[in-house]
Every structure is written in structure tokens, then in C-alpha cells.
Write a protein that holds these residues in place. Structure first.
Motif, PDB file in Angstrom:
ATOM      1  N   ASN A   1     -18.771   3.202  30.705  1.00 44.41           N
ATOM      2  CA  ASN A   1     -17.800   2.946  29.634  1.00 44.41           C
ATOM      3  C   ASN A   1     -17.129   4.268  29.281  1.00 44.41           C
ATOM      4  O   ASN A   1     -17.446   5.306  29.873  1.00 44.41           O
ATOM      5  CB  ASN A   1     -18.460   2.301  28.398  1.00 44.41           C
ATOM      6  N   ASN A   2     -16.207   4.227  28.333  1.00 45.35           N
ATOM      7  CA  ASN A   2     -15.470   5.445  28.042  1.00 45.35           C
ATOM      8  C   ASN A   2     -16.346   6.499  27.367  1.00 45.35           C
ATOM      9  O   ASN A   2     -16.142   7.695  27.548  1.00 45.35           O
ATOM     10  CB  ASN A   2     -14.243   5.116  27.186  1.00 45.35           C
ATOM     11  N   ALA A   3     -17.326   6.048  26.590  1.00 43.26           N
ATOM     12  CA  ALA A   3     -18.255   7.012  25.989  1.00 43.26           C
ATOM     13  C   ALA A   3     -18.955   7.792  27.100  1.00 43.26           C
ATOM     14  O   ALA A   3     -19.119   9.021  27.017  1.00 43.26           O
ATOM     15  CB  ALA A   3     -19.274   6.283  25.112  1.00 43.26           C
ATOM     16  N   ALA A   4     -19.351   7.087  28.156  1.00 50.01           N
ATOM     17  CA  ALA A   4     -20.001   7.743  29.295  1.00 50.01           C
ATOM     18  C   ALA A   4     -19.025   8.677  30.004  1.00 50.01           C
ATOM     19  O   ALA A   4     -19.407   9.761  30.465  1.00 50.01           O
ATOM     20  CB  ALA A   4     -20.518   6.684  30.273  1.00 50.01           C
TER      21      ALA A   4
ATOM     22  N   SER B   1     -21.249   3.779  16.896  1.00 45.39           N
ATOM     23  CA  SER B   1     -21.831   5.117  16.857  1.00 45.39           C
ATOM     24  C   SER B   1     -21.407   6.050  17.987  1.00 45.39           C
ATOM     25  O   SER B   1     -22.181   6.876  18.437  1.00 45.39           O
ATOM     26  CB  SER B   1     -23.358   5.068  16.758  1.00 45.39           C
ATOM     27  N   PHE B   2     -20.198   5.906  18.461  1.00 44.74           N
ATOM     28  CA  PHE B   2     -19.618   6.941  19.323  1.00 44.74           C
ATOM     29  C   PHE B   2     -18.960   7.960  18.407  1.00 44.74           C
ATOM     30  O   PHE B   2     -17.993   7.652  17.714  1.00 44.74           O
ATOM     31  CB  PHE B   2     -18.571   6.324  20.268  1.00 44.74           C
ATOM     32  N   ARG B   3     -19.529   9.162  18.365  1.00 44.90           N
ATOM     33  CA  ARG B   3     -18.958  10.222  17.540  1.00 44.90           C
ATOM     34  C   ARG B   3     -18.753  11.432  18.428  1.00 44.90           C
ATOM     35  O   ARG B   3     -19.684  11.858  19.116  1.00 44.90           O
ATOM     36  CB  ARG B   3     -19.912  10.601  16.418  1.00 44.90           C
TER      37      ARG B   3
ATOM     38  N   LYS C   1      -8.992  17.026  23.767  1.00 47.86           N
ATOM     39  CA  LYS C   1      -8.061  16.379  22.832  1.00 47.86           C
ATOM     40  C   LYS C   1      -8.520  14.925  22.716  1.00 47.86           C
ATOM     41  O   LYS C   1      -8.792  14.273  23.733  1.00 47.86           O
ATOM     42  CB  LYS C   1      -6.656  16.469  23.431  1.00 47.86           C
ATOM     43  N   VAL C   2      -8.637  14.436  21.495  1.00 48.22           N
ATOM     44  CA  VAL C   2      -9.122  13.062  21.307  1.00 48.22           C
ATOM     45  C   VAL C   2      -8.052  12.244  20.607  1.00 48.22           C
ATOM     46  O   VAL C   2      -7.548  12.635  19.549  1.00 48.22           O
ATOM     47  CB  VAL C   2     -10.423  13.034  20.469  1.00 48.22           C
ATOM     48  N   HIS C   3      -7.725  11.123  21.204  1.00 49.28           N
ATOM     49  CA  HIS C   3      -6.748  10.218  20.600  1.00 49.28           C
ATOM     50  C   HIS C   3      -7.398   9.579  19.374  1.00 49.28           C
ATOM     51  O   HIS C   3      -8.447   8.941  19.503  1.00 49.28           O
ATOM     52  CB  HIS C   3      -6.391   9.149  21.641  1.00 49.28           C
ATOM     53  N   PRO C   4      -6.824   9.756  18.188  1.00 50.01           N
ATOM     54  CA  PRO C   4      -7.474   9.190  16.997  1.00 50.01           C
ATOM     55  C   PRO C   4      -7.238   7.683  16.958  1.00 50.01           C
ATOM     56  O   PRO C   4      -6.478   7.176  16.138  1.00 50.01           O
ATOM     57  CB  PRO C   4      -6.776   9.905  15.847  1.00 50.01           C
ATOM     58  N   SER C   5      -7.948   6.974  17.851  1.00 46.48           N
ATOM     59  CA  SER C   5      -7.661   5.558  18.087  1.00 46.48           C
ATOM     60  C   SER C   5      -7.600   4.720  16.820  1.00 46.48           C
ATOM     61  O   SER C   5      -6.661   3.977  16.600  1.00 46.48           O
ATOM     62  CB  SER C   5      -8.759   4.956  18.952  1.00 46.48           C
ATOM     63  N   ASN C   6      -8.652   4.841  16.018  1.00 46.30           N
ATOM     64  CA  ASN C   6      -8.834   3.788  15.019  1.00 46.30           C
ATOM     65  C   ASN C   6      -8.441   4.197  13.604  1.00 46.30           C
ATOM     66  O   ASN C   6      -8.833   3.571  12.649  1.00 46.30           O
ATOM     67  CB  ASN C   6     -10.287   3.303  15.046  1.00 46.30           C
TER      68      ASN C   6
ATOM     69  N   LEU D   1      -8.387   9.343  25.734  1.00 48.04           N
ATOM     70  CA  LEU D   1      -7.276   8.509  25.270  1.00 48.04           C
ATOM     71  C   LEU D   1      -7.757   7.196  24.657  1.00 48.04           C
ATOM     72  O   LEU D   1      -7.008   6.516  23.951  1.00 48.04           O
ATOM     73  CB  LEU D   1      -6.341   8.237  26.454  1.00 48.04           C
ATOM     74  N   GLY D   2      -8.992   6.813  24.947  1.00 48.95           N
ATOM     75  CA  GLY D   2      -9.545   5.612  24.297  1.00 48.95           C
ATOM     76  C   GLY D   2      -9.014   4.318  24.850  1.00 48.95           C
ATOM     77  O   GLY D   2      -9.446   3.862  25.898  1.00 48.95           O
ATOM     78  N   SER D   3      -8.038   3.749  24.138  1.00 49.30           N
ATOM     79  CA  SER D   3      -7.683   2.355  24.417  1.00 49.30           C
ATOM     80  C   SER D   3      -7.126   2.132  25.820  1.00 49.30           C
ATOM     81  O   SER D   3      -7.341   1.080  26.405  1.00 49.30           O
ATOM     82  CB  SER D   3      -6.695   1.873  23.384  1.00 49.30           C
ATOM     83  N   GLY D   4      -6.393   3.087  26.346  1.00 44.52           N
ATOM     84  CA  GLY D   4      -6.083   3.010  27.753  1.00 44.52           C
ATOM     85  C   GLY D   4      -5.117   1.944  28.234  1.00 44.52           C
ATOM     86  O   GLY D   4      -5.428   1.189  29.151  1.00 44.52           O
TER      87      GLY D   4
ATOM     88  N   GLY E   1     -12.127   0.559  30.072  1.00 37.41           N
ATOM     89  CA  GLY E   1     -11.645  -0.512  30.949  1.00 37.41           C
ATOM     90  C   GLY E   1     -11.386  -1.809  30.217  1.00 37.41           C
ATOM     91  O   GLY E   1     -10.614  -2.658  30.678  1.00 37.41           O
ATOM     92  N   ASP E   2     -12.024  -1.986  29.052  1.00 44.64           N
ATOM     93  CA  ASP E   2     -11.987  -3.321  28.430  1.00 44.64           C
ATOM     94  C   ASP E   2     -11.197  -3.369  27.129  1.00 44.64           C
ATOM     95  O   ASP E   2     -11.344  -4.292  26.347  1.00 44.64           O
ATOM     96  CB  ASP E   2     -13.414  -3.841  28.216  1.00 44.64           C
ATOM     97  N   LYS E   3     -10.401  -2.361  26.884  1.00 46.66           N
ATOM     98  CA  LYS E   3      -9.510  -2.429  25.718  1.00 46.66           C
ATOM     99  C   LYS E   3      -8.140  -2.910  26.204  1.00 46.66           C
ATOM    100  O   LYS E   3      -8.048  -3.955  26.811  1.00 46.66           O
ATOM    101  CB  LYS E   3      -9.466  -1.083  25.010  1.00 46.66           C
ATOM    102  N   LEU E   4      -7.105  -2.119  25.974  1.00 49.49           N
ATOM    103  CA  LEU E   4      -5.770  -2.601  26.352  1.00 49.49           C
ATOM    104  C   LEU E   4      -5.607  -2.778  27.854  1.00 49.49           C
ATOM    105  O   LEU E   4      -4.753  -3.539  28.306  1.00 49.49           O
ATOM    106  CB  LEU E   4      -4.695  -1.634  25.821  1.00 49.49           C
TER     107      LEU E   4
END
Ligand SMILES: *Cc1c(COP(=O)(O)O)cnc(C)c1O
Length: 511
Positions: free
Chosen positions: A178-181, A209-211, A250-255, A285-288, A319-322
Motif C-alpha cells: 500500500n502507499n504507507a509501505a 494511523s499513518f503519520r 514532500k507530502v501532499h496534504p491529502s485530507n 502524493l497519496g490519492s494518486g 492503488g485503491d484511491k482515485l
């Protein structure tokens, strides 16, 4: 507790309550623990033999032990009537217990929450093509790590790597669980034992709890925070870079969004700083999204290709968001760095299984036909569903649902605001339509909560959201109206407060 779903009125489907099946002739007195038979005696009853023949001895005996144990506890507490220990009641309870053990706990629901990519509901529904791939490779040997041309071992990620490179313009790609991994692997491989520099405005927590600070720590890297919550400038990065620095992240501030007096450093500027210091720049990038959503009048999410073009060396996405596929974490970017991830021991630990990889490959292949994407990719199809179509669906279903619920409830068609979900575009609203269900009599306590709980207990659970004294069912994700229609008889049979008693019996519940 689950086996009789929808077939009985509520409150009577507890397998611990065989009194419900009770023998009407038995006198109603409290049962003692000694009134309960042992497992062996119960299984010797003729009807138990039929259960054993159908389900096997081990499962039935285990179910019997479990049920009798719980009934004994209830008898000890004085909470069991003698009718509940009749042979008929015990056998009915046993049949329920056995069947409920065979029912999957993970099962489909109707997502009428208005959140399209719902993390608690399995995120993206998979494309048909991915489902076909799952069915075809799931039960059979496949070329997961086998090179048919060479006749020897191949690379697990190879097929999806080629697709990902074409779709994002990257030189190389790998896939993990997953993206956390993916973030964990990037930081561990590029900055383990050294420093990772992140803006304080991007130290995000994603649900479950992904921080970022914890992931960086777990990767064996030391987090160096720069800037402030609302403002980070190029010189903040410059002055933090030192001998132990290994990575800019750089982290996309997704939420969430910070608005007002804010500043962050754009990727192009950050890439120039990274290059000057000989450091890699990674972007989570997160949502992807892999295509520009503004083509369909949705808000634009940054694409991995944009981030690479801006100078990021690696980009990670889910893979499982957008993207609309199975759970997976994707890293795309510069070959030399991706190769370092590929050979890191964590890659093996975080690798993705054949089912996910097969589904991801099929999902990515859909992107090769952009003109068909909006039909083929359920996430995109649902996100782009015209509000008018959803409204028409609500108007059609409204009277049917109203009839099933009866005179105790008022059902109306309402305009709603949905969300994309899973951290994508948190402030963007998806104008939608749905049904609002309210008690006909002014609020008598928890009626709406009770209704919502009953809808969750249907053969296919229906999940909406409660706002004030109304239960809202957003119909954006209801593509097949018959999925709700099939449930109307069971909804009609719910034993609700305010429903005139006797109406339930009038409805034929035969499956
Ligand atoms: C969702 C998200 C993650 C976590 O991704 P998973 O695929 O759920 O592990 C990480 N970073 C960002 C920015 C996200 O939006």
C-alpha cells in the motif's frame, strides 16, 4: 446472529435466544444449567444428524459446544426460559449457529454514505476487467514471476512497471502492499540511518494511523522538521540541509487544507534545492489520480507525471484511491533510485500478492483507452455521474421505499453533498441527490438510529448517514436500483417503532 438476516423481524435473530423458536407447550419457567443436554446427546437427535450430514461433524459439534456453553451461562444468570432448552429450540439455534459460521464476515454492502472512495468500505470498487483477471489467475498457476520467453524466473512487477512508466512518464516503477509501505520503503532505502527533511505543514496523519513522523521513524531515518505549520520557505530547507541529510520528502496534504496566511515551497523550487545539494526529492502524493480529473469537471488533483516533470525523483501513490484499483502502493521515478528500492530487504517484506498485482495490471490497462475510462473505471464512473441522473433515481425509488417503510416515516428526495473520500480533495463537494428518511411523528428519541441499525442488518447491509433527525441515503453509488429494490420486502418486515403491529406479517418474506 447473522444467519437469519432479513428473514425474521428484528430482535429475534440472536442465536442465543432459541426461546424465539420455542415450543409453545413448554411451561414458561426459568431453565437450570442441568436442563441443557451435553453435546453428544444433542448431536444424537435425528435432526442434528441431518446437520452433521450436511455440514460435517467438526463444525456442528463445535457450534453445539459454543451454543450450549453460552446457554449454560444464561441459565446460570437466570436469563433462560425452559422453552429455550426444548429439543426444537436447541436444534433451531444450532442450525443458525452452524450456518452463521460459514457466512463470510466481509460481505458487500450498499454504500449510500455519499463518500465514493470509502476507506472503511474497501475503497475503490474494481473494474470488471480486474474482476475477470482475479477469477482467472486466482484459482490457477500464473506468470506472476515467470518469463515465458526465457523459460525462467522473471520479475514480479514487470508488467505493471511498463504500464506505469507509460502512464506517468517515469523511467521505472515498483509496487508494494500500500502507499504507507511505499513511503516506508522510500525513506528506509534512501535515508535509513540519516535524515529526512519534511515541512511542518506536511506532517500529516492519514486515517488508520499513518503519520508521517511515525513512518519516517519506523524507516530508521531521523525526521528533520522545517518551517511552521502554515508557512515554509525555501531557506527553511536550505538551512536544515547538513552532512547527515539524505532525503527531502514532500507530502501532499491529502485530507485537509490550511487556508489564509500560508506558504509552501513548490516542487520545482524544492527540486532545484535538492539537486544543488545532491539529495533526492520524494513526493508522497497519496490519492494518486492518473488522469486529469478536470476533464470531467472534477477538481484537478496533481498527477504523478506532473510531480516528476517538476523535478521530483520519486512519487508514491495508492492503488485503491482515485486510481480505482486494488490496495497497492506504487512508486514511480528515476531508475537508479527505484533500483535501490527494488533491492532493499523491505521490498521483499512489503511485496504485493498475485491477486492485487493481477487486479492492478487490469486496472492500469483500462487507462490505455482513455475514452472508455469513464465507463470502465467504477471510481470515475461514480464520481462523474450526472446529478440529474441521481435525482431521477431518487424520485423513482422514493415512493417504493416510502411504501416499504410504512406510515411511520416520511421519505423525501433531497439534494446532498457527497465527497470523493480517502483523503482526496477533502474540501471538494460532490453535488448529489438521495433520500431523506424522517419519523412522521416528531422525534421520539432514537428512532432514526434504530432504523439505521436495522438497515445495517439487512441481507445486503445499507449504509447511509444520520444528520439531525434524518437518515440520508446518497444514491450516487447505487448504480443498480434493483439492489435496493430487492431489499424492500425485508425493509417492510422490520419491526420498527411507530409501525402498526400486524403489518409485518402481511409481507411475504420468502427468499
Ligand atoms: C492515503 C495516503 C497515504 C496512505 O496510503 P495507503 O495506500 O492507505 O497506505 C499516504 N499518504 C498520503 C498523502 C495519502 O493520501
Amino acid at each position: 446472529m447473522t444467519s437469519a438476516r432479513g428473514r425474521e423481524p428484528s430482535g429475534k435473530r440472536d442465536v442465543n435466544a432459541p426461546d424465539a423458536h420455542g415450543d409453545a407447550l413448554a411451561p414458561d419457567r426459568p431453565a437450570r444449567p442441568a436442563d441443557l443436554p451435553g453435546v453428544d446427546r444433542l448431536l444424537r437427535l435425528p435432526d442434528a444428524a441431518a446437520l452433521v450430514a450436511e455440514y460435517g461433524h467438526a463444525l456442528v459439534a463445535d457450534g453445539a459446544r459454543d451454543m450450549l456453553g453460552r446457554l449454560r451461562d444464561r441459565a446460570r444468570a437466570g436469563a433462560l426460559q425452559s422453552a429455550g432448552v426444548s429439543d426444537a429450540a436447541l436444534l433451531a439455534g444450532l442450525a443458525d449457529a452452524v450456518r452463521s459460521r460459514l457466512e463470510p464476515a466481509i460481505r458487500p454492502v450498499l454504500n449510500l454514505t455519499g463518500i465514493v472512495v470509502h476507506s472503511n468500505l474497501g475503497r475503490a470498487p474494481l473494474p470488471e476487467a480486474a474482476m475477470r483477471q482475479l477469477a482467472s489467475v486466482g484459482a490457477r498457476p500464473c506468470t506472476l514471476e515467470y518469463d515465458l520467453d526465457e523459460g525462467r524466473r522473471g520479475e514480479r512487477d514487470e508488467a505493471v512497471e511498463a504500464l506505469l512508466c507509460r502512464l506517468t512518464g517515469a523511467e521505472a516503477a515498483i509496487v508494494v502492499n500500500n502507499n504507507a509501505a511505499a513511503v516506508l520503503l522510500v525513506v528506509a532505502a534512501l535515508a535509513g540511518g540519516r535524515e529526512t527533511i519534511v515541512s511542518r505543514g506536511e506532517l500529516v496523519e492519514i486515517g488508520g494511523s499513518f503519520r508521517i513522523p511515525d513512518i519516517v521513524g519506523a524507516s530508521g531515518s531521523r525526521l528533520v522538521e522545517v518551517g511552521t505549520t502554515n508557512r515554509t520557505h525555501p531557506h527553511d530547507y536550505e538551512s536544515a540541509i547538513g552532512a547527515h541529510s539524505a532525503l527531502l520528502l514532500k507530502v501532499h496534504p491529502s485530507n485537509y487544507r490550511i487556508e489564509g496566511f500560508v506558504a509552501s515551497v513548490p516542487e520545482t523550487t524544492l527540486a532545484a534545492i535538492a539537486r544543488r545539494h545532491g539529495l533526492p526529492l520524494a513526493c508522497d502524493l497519496g490519492s494518486g489520480a492518473l488522469v486529469d480529473l478536470s476533464r470531467w469537471h472534477l477538481p484537478r488533483e496533481p498527477l504523478p507525471g506532473d510531480m516528476l516533470a517538476a523535478g521530483c525523483d520519486l512519487v508514491t501513490i495508492s492503488g485503491d484511491k482515485l486510481l480505482g484499483g486494488p490496495q497497492a502502493g506504487i512508486v514511480v521515478g528515476v531508475k537508479a533510485l527505484v533500483d535501490r528500492l527494488r533491492t532493499h530487504p523491505l521490498k521483499r517484506a512489503l511485496r504485493v500478492g498475485k491477486l492485487s498485482l493481477a487486479a492492478l495490471e487490469a486496472t492500469l490497462r483500462c487507462y490505455q483507452q482513455p475514452d472508455l475510462l469513464v465507463q470502465q473505471l467504477p471510481v470515475l464512473r461514480l464520481l462523474t455521474r450526472p446529478a440529474e441522473e441521481i435525482r431521477a433515481l431518487a424520485d423513482t425509488l422514493r415512493p417504493e421505499l416510502a411504501t416499504a417503510l410504512g406510515s411511520g416515516w416520511i421519505v423525501s428526495t433531497v439534494a446532498l453533498d457527497g465527497h470523493i473520500g480517502s483523503g482526496a480533495l477533502p474540501v471538494a463537494r460532490l453535488p448529489s441527490w438521495g433520500l431523506a428518511i424522517a419519523p412522521a411523528q416528531a422525534a421520539s428519541g432514537r428512532q432514526v438510529e434504530i432504523l439505521a441499525a436495522e438497515l445495517r442488518r439487512l441481507p445486503e447491509p445499507v449504509l447511509g448517514r444520520i444528520v439531525g433527525h434524518r437518515l440520508l441515503l446518497d444514491l450516487r453509488c447505487l448504480e443498480d436500483p434493483d439492489a435496493l429494490r430487492r431489499l424492500l420486502p425485508a425493509i417492510g418486515a422490520i419491526d420498527l417503532p411507530g409501525r402498526a403491529s400486524g403489518t409485518t406479517g402481511a409481507i411475504d418474506l420468502a427468499p
